[in-house]
Write an enzyme that holds these catalytic residues in place. Structure first.
Site, PDB file in Angstrom:
ATOM      1  N   GLU A  69     -71.840  22.188  63.619  1.00  0.00           N
ATOM      2  CA  GLU A  69     -70.724  21.280  63.370  1.00  0.00           C
ATOM      3  C   GLU A  69     -71.181  19.979  62.697  1.00  0.00           C
ATOM      4  OE1 GLU A  69     -68.300  20.941  66.909  1.00  0.00           O
ATOM      5  OE2 GLU A  69     -67.600  23.020  66.683  1.00  0.00           O
ATOM      6  N   GLU A 185     -68.226  30.527  65.958  1.00  0.00           N
ATOM      7  CA  GLU A 185     -68.015  30.077  67.344  1.00  0.00           C
ATOM      8  C   GLU A 185     -66.516  29.979  67.545  1.00  0.00           C
ATOM      9  OE1 GLU A 185     -69.982  26.373  68.695  1.00  0.00           O
ATOM     10  OE2 GLU A 185     -68.063  25.890  69.652  1.00  0.00           O
TER      11      GLU A 185
END
Length: 389
Positions: A69, A185
């Site tokens: 991220e 994810e």
């Protein structure tokens, strides 16, 4: 539409973790630290190169990621890395892997951005300009709702479920044709999940619909957050007892193959259709079913039972039904942490033994009845679908 499980390993190089991946038939992907930076804000690979040499010496089989991220780096670590630079960092790692005798042909996945919106889109666009050729597949993350303020109604809302299609299309349109796209994810709610929801029966509606929609829209892999531990979206509890999404995942893997077929729901139910259907070839690795079998999986987001009528050319096929319902009755049934398969509560036989997951055979021509607030798999054994042979 392969399911993998994201496992948070605190000490990867304790050999039991690798044995776990091997005996489970899982591929191990390790995320390297992208926040080790030089004074010019390029990735400092010194630590990673030492780690790679160690892994080579132990002959560990694994693939790689770089960071997680990156759109959150500035907020969480005070370090800003734009997409263009991140792509160059991946090219650097790819070059290091190319020089490795062990890892020259291994997978490299990234950039693991969170779902697209504004700055996240810009970061992904910049990354793909410089780094697309370095990666095996483009990875991104998705959660439907904020776990801190969501509700039971959100988990059953077709409009909430449909938001995934919009996000997938935005990502796929950004990526070069032919480049694979993975959900790197994902689960129901971000922020560690929704307490009292993400590890209960109702979470299965989001999970199964995500698997069906992701496959339908061309994603190759869906990686579930998480097998055990972190947050409230785990598949196995702290006592190693399976939760509802575990049983759902297990049935999906056993019954559903990667080939996606077209399925359409024809019903008069207004704009919010409470029935969602997906159709695949049956998993060809199963020796239980003959070539040409197809698996229909369906979700009933409504409290009322529905009847599903199949097209005439499949109506005479023998059907094996696997209907999943909450193990509890009454108003609290959707909050249950147990699930019934064809009326029998699923639980481990002992610490090492899964129960038999047996279907219920319907007679040829018998109508399919899907109970309210349930989801199910139906294997059409004699469908004789040419693409599934």
């Amino acid at each position: 539409d392969v399911i993998c499980f994201l496992i948070l390993l605190l000490d990867l190089f304790n050999r039991p973790h690798l044995l776990f991946a091997n005996c489970s038939g899982l591929d191990l992907i390790f995320g390297l630290n992208a926040l080790l930076r030089t004074s010019e804000n390029t990735w400092n690979s010194t630590n990673a190169e030492l780690l790679l040499k160690y892994c080579e010496s132990r002959q560990y089989v694994m693939s790689w990621e770089l960071g997680n991220e990156p759109n959150s780096y500035e907020k969480k670590a005070g370090i800003r890395v734009d997409g263009y630079q991140l792509g160059q960092d991946f090219v650097h790692l790819h070059q290091i892997l190319q020089e490795s005798a062990t890892y020259h042909s291994t997978g490299l996945y990234g950039p693991d951005v969170s779902q697209p919106r504004d700055h996240h889109k810009d970061l992904l666009t910049g990354f793909l300009e410089t780094g697309a050729k370095a990666i095996t597949a483009c990875t991104w993350h998705h959660y439907y709702v904020n776990g801190r303020d969501t509700s039971l109604e959100d988990f059953l809302d077709p409009e909430v479920l449909d938001t995934l299609a919009t996000k997938i299309n935005e990502i796929v349109e950004s990526v070069s044709p032919g480049k694979k796209v993975w959900l790197g994810e994902t689960s129901s709610a971000y922020g560690g999940g929704a307490v009292g929801l993400s590890d209960t029966f109702v979470a299965g509606f989001m999970w199964l619909d995500k698997l069906g929609l992701a496959a339908k829209l061309g994603l190759d892999v869906v990686i579930r957050q998480v097998l055990i531990g972190s947050g409230t979206y785990h598949l196995v509890d702290d006592n190693l007892d399976p939760l509802p999404d575990y049983w759902l995942s297990l049935l999906y893997k056993r019954l559903v193959g990667p080939e996606v077929l077209k399925a359409q729901v024809l019903m008069n139910s207004g704009p919010k259709k409470p029935i969602r259907l997906y159709l695949h070839c049956t998993n060809r690795k199963s020796t239980h079913y003959r070539p040409g079998a197809v698996t229909l999986f369906a979700l009933n987001l409504n409290k009322n039972e529905v009847t599903i009528s199949l097209p005439a050319h499949t109506a005479n096929s023998t059907i094996e039904a696997f209907v999943l319902q909450s193990a509890e009755i009454g108003q609290q049934n959707l909050y249950s942490r147990s699930v019934k398969l064809n009326g029998q509560v699923l639980k481990m036989v002992d610490d090492r033994t899964l129960p038999p997951l047996k279907g219920h055979e319907l007679s040829p021509g018998e109508r399919i009845k899907l109970p309210g607030f349930s989801f199910a798999f139906y294997v059409l054994i004699e469908a004789q679908a040419p693409v599934c042979k």
